[in-house]
Design a protein around this motif. Structure first.
Motif, PDB file in Angstrom:
ATOM      1  N   ASN A   1       0.053   7.658   2.962  1.00 42.32           N
ATOM      2  CA  ASN A   1      -0.857   7.920   1.854  1.00 42.32           C
ATOM      3  C   ASN A   1      -2.253   7.363   2.100  1.00 42.32           C
ATOM      4  OD1 ASN A   1      -0.531   5.217   1.525  1.00 42.32           O
ATOM      5  ND2 ASN A   1       0.383   5.318  -0.515  1.00 42.32           N
ATOM      6  N   SER A   2      -2.448   6.766   3.278  1.00 41.46           N
ATOM      7  CA  SER A   2      -3.787   6.255   3.569  1.00 41.46           C
ATOM      8  C   SER A   2      -3.990   6.229   5.077  1.00 41.46           C
ATOM      9  CB  SER A   2      -3.945   4.834   3.006  1.00 41.46           C
ATOM     10  OG  SER A   2      -3.011   3.978   3.634  1.00 41.46           O
TER      11      SER A   2
ATOM     12  N   VAL B   1       0.808  -1.212   0.000  1.00 44.52           N
ATOM     13  CA  VAL B   1       0.000   0.000   0.000  1.00 44.52           C
ATOM     14  C   VAL B   1       0.848   1.273   0.000  1.00 44.52           C
ATOM     15  CG1 VAL B   1      -2.075  -1.050   0.933  1.00 44.52           C
ATOM     16  CG2 VAL B   1      -0.343  -0.190   2.496  1.00 44.52           C
TER      17      VAL B   1
ATOM     18  N   GLU C   1      -7.924  10.348   2.454  1.00 46.32           N
ATOM     19  CA  GLU C   1      -9.248   9.874   2.080  1.00 46.32           C
ATOM     20  C   GLU C   1      -9.729   8.851   3.092  1.00 46.32           C
ATOM     21  OE1 GLU C   1     -10.325   8.341  -2.070  1.00 46.32           O
ATOM     22  OE2 GLU C   1      -8.779   9.887  -2.368  1.00 46.32           O
ATOM     23  N   ASP C   2     -11.009   8.901   3.420  1.00 49.16           N
ATOM     24  CA  ASP C   2     -11.545   7.951   4.395  1.00 49.16           C
ATOM     25  C   ASP C   2     -11.794   6.608   3.701  1.00 49.16           C
ATOM     26  OD1 ASP C   2     -12.717   6.648   6.451  1.00 49.16           O
ATOM     27  OD2 ASP C   2     -14.215   8.197   6.896  1.00 49.16           O
ATOM     28  N   ASP C   3     -10.891   5.649   3.957  1.00 46.40           N
ATOM     29  CA  ASP C   3     -11.057   4.348   3.307  1.00 46.40           C
ATOM     30  C   ASP C   3     -11.751   3.348   4.229  1.00 46.40           C
ATOM     31  OD1 ASP C   3      -9.089   3.930   5.142  1.00 46.40           O
ATOM     32  OD2 ASP C   3      -7.497   3.586   3.689  1.00 46.40           O
ATOM     33  N   GLY C   4     -12.283   3.872   5.322  1.00 44.92           N
ATOM     34  CA  GLY C   4     -13.069   3.009   6.204  1.00 44.92           C
ATOM     35  C   GLY C   4     -12.236   2.172   7.166  1.00 44.92           C
ATOM     36  N   THR C   5     -10.889   2.283   7.110  1.00 45.24           N
ATOM     37  CA  THR C   5     -10.071   1.503   8.046  1.00 45.24           C
ATOM     38  C   THR C   5      -9.835   2.259   9.338  1.00 45.24           C
ATOM     39  OG1 THR C   5      -8.095   2.329   6.966  1.00 45.24           O
ATOM     40  CG2 THR C   5      -8.839   0.132   6.335  1.00 45.24           C
TER      41      THR C   5
ATOM     42  N   GLN D   1     -17.004  15.401   0.239  1.00 48.50           N
ATOM     43  CA  GLN D   1     -16.103  14.246   0.366  1.00 48.50           C
ATOM     44  C   GLN D   1     -15.913  13.844   1.829  1.00 48.50           C
ATOM     45  OE1 GLN D   1     -12.744  15.532  -1.984  1.00 48.50           O
ATOM     46  NE2 GLN D   1     -12.293  13.396  -2.454  1.00 48.50           N
ATOM     47  N   ARG D   2     -15.816  12.524   2.056  1.00 47.13           N
ATOM     48  CA  ARG D   2     -15.467  12.036   3.399  1.00 47.13           C
ATOM     49  C   ARG D   2     -13.962  12.021   3.520  1.00 47.13           C
ATOM     50  NH1 ARG D   2     -18.640  11.595   7.407  1.00 47.13           N
ATOM     51  NH2 ARG D   2     -17.451   9.825   8.212  1.00 47.13           N
TER      52      ARG D   2
ATOM     53  N   ARG E   1     -12.361  12.240  11.681  1.00 44.94           N
ATOM     54  CA  ARG E   1     -13.111  11.916  10.460  1.00 44.94           C
ATOM     55  C   ARG E   1     -14.228  12.928  10.250  1.00 44.94           C
ATOM     56  NH1 ARG E   1     -12.080   6.363   9.215  1.00 44.94           N
ATOM     57  NH2 ARG E   1     -10.798   5.526  10.896  1.00 44.94           N
TER      58      ARG E   1
END
Lengths: 356, 272
Positions: free
Chosen positions: A227-228, A214, A352-356, A275-276, A242
């Protein structure tokens, strides 16, 4: 810098489960690279594919430009240090270290001098005649290292070799490994689940999750510019706020969260209203602040760590915001106090909110 | 350790000692006469019949072990490193086969190897042979095949359990250091399972060397083994216990010597 290992589009399926999804990856000659991830992320599978113990379902493996995808492990210019050493119990330390050389048909005197050299490298000159069962965990791993390095592999692969050692010894071995690698100018690919270990030793770290790499970069890049959300959470501790972008104007965006609205820089980033997003702030960047404070709340936790102190502040019922600093920076703060906290603008990362 | 020691003394050392004492006695008809005579041993060492039987026994036992141990090794290897956890299931099946009993299994082999047996009729039906292969039954070959079949499960047990203790890491480490598959087998796997190999060989070699039922049931007139003649000394007309005891001791000594020689050989082969 020439490329020592090149992984091109490698996938690996075990039955119906995918262990690796199209991984592209390269390691420069003389580099110390760590594959870092939680168990089951595919890091060991990738290492075993480089070593030749697993063959990829798709893609190829190149070592110094030569395609080794179809070569068995014994014909690859790589050597592996196993998690539990795997020293042959029926051979002495010397015989273990010399095994690969003997297999390759070296003559006895040459083997002997090479084994001496290797034992000196790992500072075990006087342990040559011991049996593996008479070694401590740290000594056994040093012998395993000497054995794997003896025939000068083009790439040394290490599969969590320090994970069975206790903390003090592990830290010492980390420095030692790193020093040996620099001295030999060798290429090391090191698998670990321990982020501190990866940060301490690596020139570059590849962070893996669900069979993918990743993020791949220097420890500093990865720590400062994850980056995440996954990476920022995985490497070091972080505060995650968030929310939803409500407006973007004049190079600034507003992020509305459960604990308030934050202004974030939006220059050069394609932020759009609605955007989230997640704002990630490292605890050590957070300071007590009167002027320009960004958040405030009630102190609910104070954790004294000797050199450091960690202070947890409740921003809203679901969010505890952590600050970390030298212990005198938080003198006079007690649980139940209301504090105002701030951080330098460039210390925060918007993700970016990737839900993790 | 103490219970084991007591067991060993009561059920092994004392009977052996009695047998040793007996071997210096004399027999007169069915009467045993205490004595200290070397006549029995003299008879054993000067009789061409006993020498021939002894040599044949070593030959048959050694051939059997030479078949059983490698096959058991291969089966154990597949169970351990190919089937991995399912290897345990195969082990259960192998153990189950031992429940069928020794005599039943010898008779089973007789129906397989007989003139109109399973093997011959299958080969004829396939058109591979015209006439049944006569040497398959009532011959030394029949004895070796049957003993191999009987002892194979016993040899798998120690080898498989020895291999369970060998982590795959060792095999991979050897390959990784440049050893091919055969070289890895010889310099890493075999030396690491020597205790299992030793037990497997002991089962195959010593149990076939001591067997007298198999030669009697599937062997021919030229297949009698030393066990048959030893057994004859302990039962029926013409029995001679002191002579039998002497023979038993000579057999033990010879087999022990043969066994030790082979163990040395294994060590020598697996030196690296």
């Amino acid at each position: 810098m020439t490329t020592a290992v090149e992984i091109i589009g490698v996938r690996k399926l075990f039955g119906a489960t995918t262990a690796l999804e199209r991984v592209d990856f390269e390691v420069g000659a003389g580099e110390f690279v760590s594959l870092l991830g939680a168990s089951g992320c595919g890091k060991s599978t990738l290492l075993r594919i480089i070593a030749g113990f697993e063959s990829p379902s798709e893609g190829s493996v190149l070592i110094h430009g030569e395609d080794v995808t179809r070569l068995p492990p014994e014909r690859r210019p790589t050597n592996l240090v196993f998690q539990r050493g795997a020293l042959f119990p029926h051979m002495t330390v010397r015989e273990n270290v010399g095994y690969g050389l003997k297999v390759k048909g070296w003559e006895r005197t040459r083997i002997n001098s090479r084994v001496d050299e290797m034992l000196a490298l790992v500072r075990l000159e006087r342990f040559g005649d011991r049996e593996p069962g008479q070694l401590s965990g740290g000594q056994a791993q040093r012998v395993a290292l000497a054995r794997a390095l003896a025939s000068e592999p083009q790439v040394l692969l290490l599969d969590e070799p320090l994970s069975a050692l206790d903390l003090k010894l592990r830290q010492q071995m980390q420095l030692e490994l790193r020093a040996i690698q620099k001295r030999l100018g060798a290429t090391f690919v090191f698998v670990t689940h321990d982020q501190t270990e990866a940060l301490v030793m690596s020139d570059r770290i590849a962070i893996m999750n669900n069979g993918r790499i990743v993020q791949y970069g220097t420890p500093r890049d990865i720590y400062r510019k994850p980056n995440s959300v996954f990476v920022s959470n995985f490497i070091g501790a972080t505060n995650l706020l968030r929310g939803t972008v409500t407006s973007v104007e004049n190079g600034q965006a507003s992020l509305q969260t459960g604990s308030g609205t934050y202004v974030i820089p939006a220059i050069g980033s394609p932020l759009k209203a609605g955007q989230r997003m997640v704002l990630s702030v490292r605890p050590e960047a957070v300071r007590l602040q009167g002027e320009g404070a960004r958040v405030s709340g009630l102190v609910t936790e104070i954790i004294y760590q000797g050199n450091n102190i960690r202070v947890g502040t409740r921003l809203d019922p679901d969010t505890i915001f952590w600050a970390e600093g030298r212990d005198d920076e938080f003198d006079g703060i007690a649980i139940g106090d209301t504090v105002a906290l701030g951080w330098a603008e460039d210390a925060a990362t918007i993700l970016e909110d990737d839900g993790t | 350790m103490l219970p084991a020691g007591i067991f060993y003394v009561v059920f092994f050392a004392i009977p052996m000692l009695c047998l040793l004492v007996l071997s210096f006695w004399r027999a007169k008809g069915f009467e045993l006469i205490p004595d200290f005579t070397l006549d029995n041993y003299h008879k054993i060492f000067t009789s061409p019949l006993y020498r021939a039987l002894m040599l044949r026994t070593i030959g048959v036992a050694f051939t059997t072990a030479l078949i059983v141990v490698p096959v058991a090794f291969a089966i154990s290897y597949v169970m351990r490193f190919v089937f991995e956890r399912r290897g345990q299931l195969i082990l259960q099946i192998i153990l189950l086969s031992l429940f069928s009993g020794y005599l039943v299994r010898i008779y089973a082999w007789r129906t397989i190897l007989g003139k109109q047996g399973l093997l011959n009729s299958t080969l004829q039906w396939l058109g591979i042979i015209e006439q049944p292969l006569e040497f398959l039954i009532y011959s030394n070959i029949a004895v070796v095949i049957t003993l191999s079949g009987l002892l194979l499960p016993l040899a798998v047990l120690p080898l498989y359990s020895a291999m369970l203790n060998v982590s795959r890491d060792y095999i991979e480490a050897a390959r990784d250091l440049g050893a091919g598959k055969l070289h890895t087998l010889r310099t890493v796997l075999v030396p690491m399972v020597i205790p299992g190999l030793r037990t497997a060989f002991a089962f195959a070699f010593l149990l076939s060397a001591g067997d007298f039922v198999t030669p009697a049931l599937v062997g021919g007139s030229q297949s009698m083994l030393i066990g048959n003649i030893v057994a004859d000394q302990f039962r029926g007309i013409g029995s001679n216990w002191p002579l039998g005891a002497g023979m038993a001791f000579v057999v033990v000594a010879v087999m022990l010597l043969a066994y030790l020689t082979v163990m040395r050989l294994i060590r020598w082969i697996t030196r690296w």
